[in-house]
Design a protein around this motif. Structure first.
Motif, mmCIF file in Angstrom:
data_model
loop_
_atom_site.group_PDB
_atom_site.id
_atom_site.type_symbol
_atom_site.label_atom_id
_atom_site.label_comp_id
_atom_site.label_asym_id
_atom_site.label_seq_id
_atom_site.Cartn_x
_atom_site.Cartn_y
_atom_site.Cartn_z
ATOM 1 N N PHE A 1 0.814 -1.207 0.000
ATOM 2 C CA PHE A 1 0.000 0.000 0.000
ATOM 3 C C PHE A 1 0.848 1.256 0.000
ATOM 4 O O PHE A 1 0.471 2.275 -0.565
ATOM 5 N N HIS A 2 2.015 1.195 0.643
ATOM 6 C CA HIS A 2 2.860 2.381 0.735
ATOM 7 C C HIS A 2 3.388 2.812 -0.637
ATOM 8 O O HIS A 2 3.929 3.899 -0.786
ATOM 9 N N ARG A 3 3.214 1.977 -1.640
ATOM 10 C CA ARG A 3 3.634 2.332 -2.993
ATOM 11 C C ARG A 3 2.504 2.963 -3.810
ATOM 12 O O ARG A 3 2.712 3.330 -4.965
ATOM 13 N N TYR A 4 1.345 3.068 -3.238
ATOM 14 C CA TYR A 4 0.176 3.546 -3.967
ATOM 15 C C TYR A 4 -0.004 5.059 -3.797
ATOM 16 O O TYR A 4 0.220 5.606 -2.716
ATOM 17 N N THR A 5 -0.439 5.691 -4.839
ATOM 18 C CA THR A 5 -0.939 7.054 -4.707
ATOM 19 C C THR A 5 -2.272 7.001 -3.969
ATOM 20 O O THR A 5 -3.116 6.140 -4.249
ATOM 21 N N VAL A 6 -2.438 7.879 -3.001
ATOM 22 C CA VAL A 6 -3.654 7.880 -2.193
ATOM 23 C C VAL A 6 -4.325 9.243 -2.266
ATOM 24 O O VAL A 6 -3.649 10.259 -2.453
ATOM 25 N N ALA A 7 -5.611 9.238 -2.111
ATOM 26 C CA ALA A 7 -6.349 10.491 -2.207
ATOM 27 C C ALA A 7 -7.627 10.429 -1.398
ATOM 28 O O ALA A 7 -8.126 9.342 -1.074
ATOM 29 N N TRP A 8 -8.108 11.606 -1.071
ATOM 30 C CA TRP A 8 -9.417 11.763 -0.453
ATOM 31 C C TRP A 8 -10.319 12.525 -1.414
ATOM 32 O O TRP A 8 -9.896 13.519 -2.016
ATOM 33 N N PHE A 9 -11.548 12.056 -1.515
ATOM 34 C CA PHE A 9 -12.595 12.720 -2.268
ATOM 35 C C PHE A 9 -13.783 12.943 -1.333
ATOM 36 O O PHE A 9 -13.868 12.325 -0.273
ATOM 37 N N ARG A 10 -14.683 13.803 -1.754
ATOM 38 C CA ARG A 10 -15.895 13.996 -0.962
ATOM 39 C C ARG A 10 -17.083 14.222 -1.884
ATOM 40 O O ARG A 10 -16.936 14.682 -3.013
ATOM 41 N N GLN A 11 -18.255 13.872 -1.356
ATOM 42 C CA GLN A 11 -19.484 14.046 -2.121
ATOM 43 C C GLN A 11 -20.553 14.628 -1.213
ATOM 44 O O GLN A 11 -20.980 13.980 -0.248
ATOM 45 N N ALA A 12 -20.935 15.840 -1.522
ATOM 46 C CA ALA A 12 -21.997 16.505 -0.784
ATOM 47 C C ALA A 12 -23.352 16.087 -1.355
ATOM 48 O O ALA A 12 -23.420 15.656 -2.515
ATOM 49 N N PRO A 13 -24.405 16.207 -0.590
ATOM 50 C CA PRO A 13 -25.731 15.797 -1.075
ATOM 51 C C PRO A 13 -26.099 16.498 -2.371
ATOM 52 O O PRO A 13 -25.991 17.728 -2.482
ATOM 53 N N GLY A 14 -26.495 15.723 -3.352
ATOM 54 C CA GLY A 14 -26.926 16.278 -4.622
ATOM 55 C C GLY A 14 -25.807 16.774 -5.514
ATOM 56 O O GLY A 14 -26.074 17.383 -6.558
ATOM 57 N N LYS A 15 -24.563 16.518 -5.124
ATOM 58 C CA LYS A 15 -23.433 17.009 -5.920
ATOM 59 C C LYS A 15 -22.532 15.859 -6.337
ATOM 60 O O LYS A 15 -22.623 14.751 -5.813
ATOM 61 N N GLU A 16 -21.652 16.163 -7.258
ATOM 62 C CA GLU A 16 -20.715 15.152 -7.719
ATOM 63 C C GLU A 16 -19.589 14.962 -6.708
ATOM 64 O O GLU A 16 -19.303 15.849 -5.897
ATOM 65 N N THR B 1 -15.937 15.051 -5.537
ATOM 66 C CA THR B 1 -14.833 15.917 -5.932
ATOM 67 C C THR B 1 -13.564 15.603 -5.141
ATOM 68 O O THR B 1 -13.613 15.089 -4.016
ATOM 69 N N PHE B 2 -12.453 15.957 -5.736
ATOM 70 C CA PHE B 2 -11.140 15.735 -5.144
ATOM 71 C C PHE B 2 -10.931 16.676 -3.966
ATOM 72 O O PHE B 2 -11.277 17.851 -4.031
ATOM 73 N N VAL B 3 -10.322 16.146 -2.904
ATOM 74 C CA VAL B 3 -10.002 16.959 -1.735
ATOM 75 C C VAL B 3 -8.487 17.087 -1.561
ATOM 76 O O VAL B 3 -7.959 18.189 -1.459
ATOM 77 N N ALA B 4 -7.802 15.960 -1.507
ATOM 78 C CA ALA B 4 -6.354 15.962 -1.291
ATOM 79 C C ALA B 4 -5.785 14.638 -1.752
ATOM 80 O O ALA B 4 -6.483 13.623 -1.748
ATOM 81 N N GLY B 5 -4.512 14.670 -2.127
ATOM 82 C CA GLY B 5 -3.886 13.436 -2.572
ATOM 83 C C GLY B 5 -2.377 13.497 -2.449
ATOM 84 O O GLY B 5 -1.792 14.580 -2.444
ATOM 85 N N LYS B 6 -1.775 12.339 -2.323
ATOM 86 C CA LYS B 6 -0.323 12.239 -2.269
ATOM 87 C C LYS B 6 0.126 11.299 -3.374
ATOM 88 O O LYS B 6 -0.228 10.117 -3.376
ATOM 89 N N LYS B 7 0.901 11.869 -4.307
ATOM 90 C CA LYS B 7 1.365 11.082 -5.447
ATOM 91 C C LYS B 7 2.615 10.325 -5.023
ATOM 92 O O LYS B 7 3.587 10.908 -4.571
ATOM 93 N N ARG B 8 2.575 9.022 -5.213
ATOM 94 C CA ARG B 8 3.629 8.189 -4.654
ATOM 95 C C ARG B 8 4.952 8.347 -5.380
ATOM 96 O O ARG B 8 6.013 8.278 -4.749
ATOM 97 N N SER B 9 4.943 8.602 -6.660
ATOM 98 C CA SER B 9 6.192 8.617 -7.431
ATOM 99 C C SER B 9 7.125 9.744 -6.998
ATOM 100 O O SER B 9 8.343 9.612 -7.092
ATOM 101 N N ASN B 10 6.561 10.854 -6.528
ATOM 102 C CA ASN B 10 7.417 11.965 -6.109
ATOM 103 C C ASN B 10 7.071 12.478 -4.716
ATOM 104 O O ASN B 10 7.636 13.478 -4.269
ATOM 105 N N ASN B 11 6.130 11.818 -4.058
ATOM 106 C CA ASN B 11 5.685 12.188 -2.710
ATOM 107 C C ASN B 11 5.156 13.613 -2.615
ATOM 108 O O ASN B 11 5.127 14.203 -1.534
#
Length: 125
Positions: A28-43, A45-55
């Motif tokens: 798992f430590h080799r994976y890019t990870v991210a948080w998304f969120r979805q508000a009621p009635g909305k799509e 969306t991206f919140v935050a992420g850490k790209k593994r290749s360059n941290n």
């Protein structure tokens, strides 16, 4: 890889919460990870992420300087510290991971294969 998000709840405006995303799998430590969120009635969306290749860490403009993504590799867990919460932060929050996300797609849902079930965050005014 299986992901489990937790830590959501009800908080007043200006309060803080820390979300956790616990993962199975030794790589798992080799994976890019991210948080998304979805508000009621909305799509979702991206919140935050850490790209593994360059941290490098990326944040949506709406959460910059308020949210912080971090990780504990020993626990296979990624965190999202959320401070100065606002009613507009109310949403179901999801964590996602993928071994091969490129920078241009970091904020795109379709870039991630693995998703956890969401955790509800409600910010009261």
């Amino acid at each position: 890889v299986q992901l489990q998000a937790s830590g959501g709840g009800l908080v007043q405006t200006g309060g803080s919460l820390r979300l956790s995303c616990a993962a199975s799998g030794r790589t798992f430590h080799r994976y890019t990870v991210a948080w998304f969120r979805q508000a009621p009635g909305k799509e979702r969306t991206f919140v935050a992420g850490k790209k593994r290749s360059n941290n490098r860490i990326y944040y949506a403009d709406s959460v910059k300087d308020r949210f912080t993504i971090s990780e504990d590799n020993a626990k296979n867990t990624v965190y999202l510290q959320m401070n100065s919460l606002r009613p507009e932060d109310t949403a179901v929050y999801y964590c996602a991971a993928d071994p091969s996300v490129i920078s241009s797609t970091l904020a795109s849902q379709s870039a991630y294969v693995y998703w956890g079930l969401g955790t509800q965050v409600t910010v009261s005014s």
